[in-house]
Scaffold this motif. Structure first.
Motif, PDB file in Angstrom:
ATOM      1  N   ASN A  37       0.810  -1.221   0.000  1.00  0.00           N
ATOM      2  CA  ASN A  37       0.000   0.000   0.000  1.00  0.00           C
ATOM      3  C   ASN A  37       0.846   1.275   0.000  1.00  0.00           C
ATOM      4  N   ASP A  38       2.134   1.144  -0.268  1.00  0.00           N
ATOM      5  CA  ASP A  38       3.065   2.269  -0.194  1.00  0.00           C
ATOM      6  C   ASP A  38       3.365   2.825  -1.587  1.00  0.00           C
ATOM      7  N   PRO A  39       2.993   4.081  -1.871  1.00  0.00           N
ATOM      8  CA  PRO A  39       3.251   4.653  -3.192  1.00  0.00           C
ATOM      9  C   PRO A  39       4.730   4.914  -3.471  1.00  0.00           C
ATOM     10  N   SER A  40       5.580   4.805  -2.462  1.00  0.00           N
ATOM     11  CA  SER A  40       7.014   5.031  -2.687  1.00  0.00           C
ATOM     12  C   SER A  40       7.793   3.718  -2.802  1.00  0.00           C
ATOM     13  N   LEU A  41       7.093   2.597  -2.943  1.00  0.00           N
ATOM     14  CA  LEU A  41       7.747   1.299  -3.081  1.00  0.00           C
ATOM     15  C   LEU A  41       8.700   1.322  -4.270  1.00  0.00           C
ATOM     16  N   GLY A  42       9.924   0.871  -4.049  1.00  0.00           N
ATOM     17  CA  GLY A  42      10.911   0.850  -5.118  1.00  0.00           C
ATOM     18  C   GLY A  42      11.358   2.231  -5.556  1.00  0.00           C
ATOM     19  N   GLY A  43      11.129   3.216  -4.713  1.00  0.00           N
ATOM     20  CA  GLY A  43      11.527   4.577  -5.049  1.00  0.00           C
ATOM     21  C   GLY A  43      10.564   5.277  -6.001  1.00  0.00           C
ATOM     22  N   ALA A  44       9.381   4.697  -6.191  1.00  0.00           N
ATOM     23  CA  ALA A  44       8.383   5.321  -7.062  1.00  0.00           C
ATOM     24  C   ALA A  44       7.985   6.678  -6.490  1.00  0.00           C
ATOM     25  N   THR A  45       7.612   7.581  -7.363  1.00  0.00           N
ATOM     26  CA  THR A  45       7.263   8.934  -6.908  1.00  0.00           C
ATOM     27  C   THR A  45       5.820   9.308  -7.203  1.00  0.00           C
ATOM     28  N   GLY A  46       5.062   8.405  -7.788  1.00  0.00           N
ATOM     29  CA  GLY A  46       3.653   8.691  -8.086  1.00  0.00           C
ATOM     30  C   GLY A  46       2.757   8.348  -6.914  1.00  0.00           C
ATOM     31  N   ALA A  47       1.474   8.319  -7.175  1.00  0.00           N
ATOM     32  CA  ALA A  47       0.493   8.008  -6.136  1.00  0.00           C
ATOM     33  C   ALA A  47       0.024   6.555  -6.212  1.00  0.00           C
ATOM     34  N   LYS A  48       0.445   5.836  -7.234  1.00  0.00           N
ATOM     35  CA  LYS A  48      -0.014   4.470  -7.458  1.00  0.00           C
ATOM     36  C   LYS A  48       0.669   3.502  -6.490  1.00  0.00           C
ATOM     37  N   THR A  49      -0.086   2.507  -6.040  1.00  0.00           N
ATOM     38  CA  THR A  49       0.432   1.448  -5.178  1.00  0.00           C
ATOM     39  C   THR A  49       0.054   0.100  -5.791  1.00  0.00           C
ATOM     40  N   CYS A  50       0.571  -0.977  -5.227  1.00  0.00           N
ATOM     41  CA  CYS A  50       0.150  -2.310  -5.662  1.00  0.00           C
ATOM     42  C   CYS A  50      -1.363  -2.439  -5.488  1.00  0.00           C
ATOM     43  N   ALA A  51      -1.867  -1.889  -4.385  1.00  0.00           N
ATOM     44  CA  ALA A  51      -3.296  -1.973  -4.073  1.00  0.00           C
ATOM     45  C   ALA A  51      -4.146  -1.159  -5.044  1.00  0.00           C
ATOM     46  N   SER A  52      -3.549  -0.250  -5.794  1.00  0.00           N
ATOM     47  CA  SER A  52      -4.308   0.498  -6.795  1.00  0.00           C
ATOM     48  C   SER A  52      -4.885  -0.457  -7.835  1.00  0.00           C
ATOM     49  N   CYS A  53      -4.096  -1.457  -8.214  1.00  0.00           N
ATOM     50  CA  CYS A  53      -4.546  -2.452  -9.197  1.00  0.00           C
ATOM     51  C   CYS A  53      -5.140  -3.690  -8.530  1.00  0.00           C
ATOM     52  N   HIS A  54      -4.727  -3.932  -7.285  1.00  0.00           N
ATOM     53  CA  HIS A  54      -5.161  -5.130  -6.556  1.00  0.00           C
ATOM     54  C   HIS A  54      -5.683  -4.745  -5.169  1.00  0.00           C
ATOM     55  N   PRO A  55      -6.846  -4.067  -5.093  1.00  0.00           N
ATOM     56  CA  PRO A  55      -7.357  -3.641  -3.791  1.00  0.00           C
ATOM     57  C   PRO A  55      -7.550  -4.834  -2.855  1.00  0.00           C
ATOM     58  N   SER A  56      -7.001  -4.710  -1.669  1.00  0.00           N
ATOM     59  CA  SER A  56      -7.050  -5.774  -0.646  1.00  0.00           C
ATOM     60  C   SER A  56      -6.492  -7.094  -1.171  1.00  0.00           C
ATOM     61  N   GLY A  57      -5.589  -7.016  -2.138  1.00  0.00           N
ATOM     62  CA  GLY A  57      -4.968  -8.220  -2.674  1.00  0.00           C
ATOM     63  C   GLY A  57      -5.793  -8.937  -3.725  1.00  0.00           C
ATOM     64  N   LYS A  58      -6.895  -8.331  -4.144  1.00  0.00           N
ATOM     65  CA  LYS A  58      -7.770  -8.970  -5.134  1.00  0.00           C
ATOM     66  C   LYS A  58      -7.001  -9.218  -6.436  1.00  0.00           C
ATOM     67  N   GLY A  59      -7.136 -10.437  -6.924  1.00  0.00           N
ATOM     68  CA  GLY A  59      -6.476 -10.809  -8.165  1.00  0.00           C
ATOM     69  C   GLY A  59      -5.101 -11.418  -7.984  1.00  0.00           C
ATOM     70  N   VAL A  60      -4.573 -11.400  -6.767  1.00  0.00           N
ATOM     71  CA  VAL A  60      -3.263 -12.024  -6.524  1.00  0.00           C
ATOM     72  C   VAL A  60      -3.355 -13.135  -5.479  1.00  0.00           C
ATOM     73  N   GLU A  61      -4.569 -13.654  -5.278  1.00  0.00           N
ATOM     74  CA  GLU A  61      -4.779 -14.684  -4.264  1.00  0.00           C
ATOM     75  C   GLU A  61      -3.992 -15.957  -4.560  1.00  0.00           C
ATOM     76  N   ASN A  62      -3.712 -16.219  -5.817  1.00  0.00           N
ATOM     77  CA  ASN A  62      -2.984 -17.429  -6.197  1.00  0.00           C
ATOM     78  C   ASN A  62      -1.556 -17.145  -6.644  1.00  0.00           C
ATOM     79  N   ALA A  63      -1.101 -15.922  -6.452  1.00  0.00           N
ATOM     80  CA  ALA A  63       0.245 -15.541  -6.867  1.00  0.00           C
ATOM     81  C   ALA A  63       1.314 -16.342  -6.128  1.00  0.00           C
ATOM     82  N   TRP A  64       1.008 -16.808  -4.933  1.00  0.00           N
ATOM     83  CA  TRP A  64       1.976 -17.584  -4.149  1.00  0.00           C
ATOM     84  C   TRP A  64       2.397 -18.851  -4.890  1.00  0.00           C
ATOM     85  N   LYS A  65       1.587 -19.325  -5.834  1.00  0.00           N
ATOM     86  CA  LYS A  65       1.912 -20.525  -6.618  1.00  0.00           C
ATOM     87  C   LYS A  65       2.950 -20.234  -7.713  1.00  0.00           C
ATOM     88  N   ASN A  66       3.095 -18.992  -8.079  1.00  0.00           N
ATOM     89  CA  ASN A  66       3.976 -18.596  -9.178  1.00  0.00           C
ATOM     90  C   ASN A  66       5.443 -18.764  -8.766  1.00  0.00           C
TER      91      ASN A  66
END
Length: 109
Positions: A37-66
């Motif tokens: 949920n951190d917009p500065s992840l990886g030194g990013a300077t925008g307002a976007k976070t991982c949660a912007s595309c995956h709110p509450s982790g939606k859509g990455v529930e099975n990513a642990w298998k990757n």
């Protein structure tokens, strides 16, 4: 008396800072969620976070298998967030992986 009080306060502050630094060095689900949920992840300077595309982790529930999860996380950080990739063995990356694993769907028996 004042010198001993100052010395005690200084010692307490050093212990607290040491504990905080140690906690920051330990990967955790909580840190992973915070980074997700951190917009500065990886030194990013925008307002976007991982949660912007995956709110509450939606859509990455099975990513642990990757088997390439860490590379996929970095792909998102570089592409979507416009940040820099995280070192694969960093506390941040390990925490993000733990967070993804925590989203694993609970299967009913």
């Amino acid at each position: 008396m004042m010198k001993s009080l100052k010395a005690a306060m200084l010692a307490t502050a050093m212990v607290v800072m040491g504990l905080t630094a140690h906690a920051a060095e330990t990967p955790s689900v909580a840190l992973g969620k915070k980074l997700f949920n951190d917009p500065s992840l990886g030194g990013a300077t925008g307002a976007k976070t991982c949660a912007s595309c995956h709110p509450s982790g939606k859509g990455v529930e099975n990513a642990w298998k990757n088997p390439n999860l860490v590379q996929q996380i970095n792909t998102c950080i570089v592409g979507a967030l416009k940040g820099k990739p995280l070192p694969l063995e960093s506390v941040q990356m390990k925490s993000l992986v733990l967070y993804h694993q925590s989203l694993k769907p609970v299967t009913s028996r």
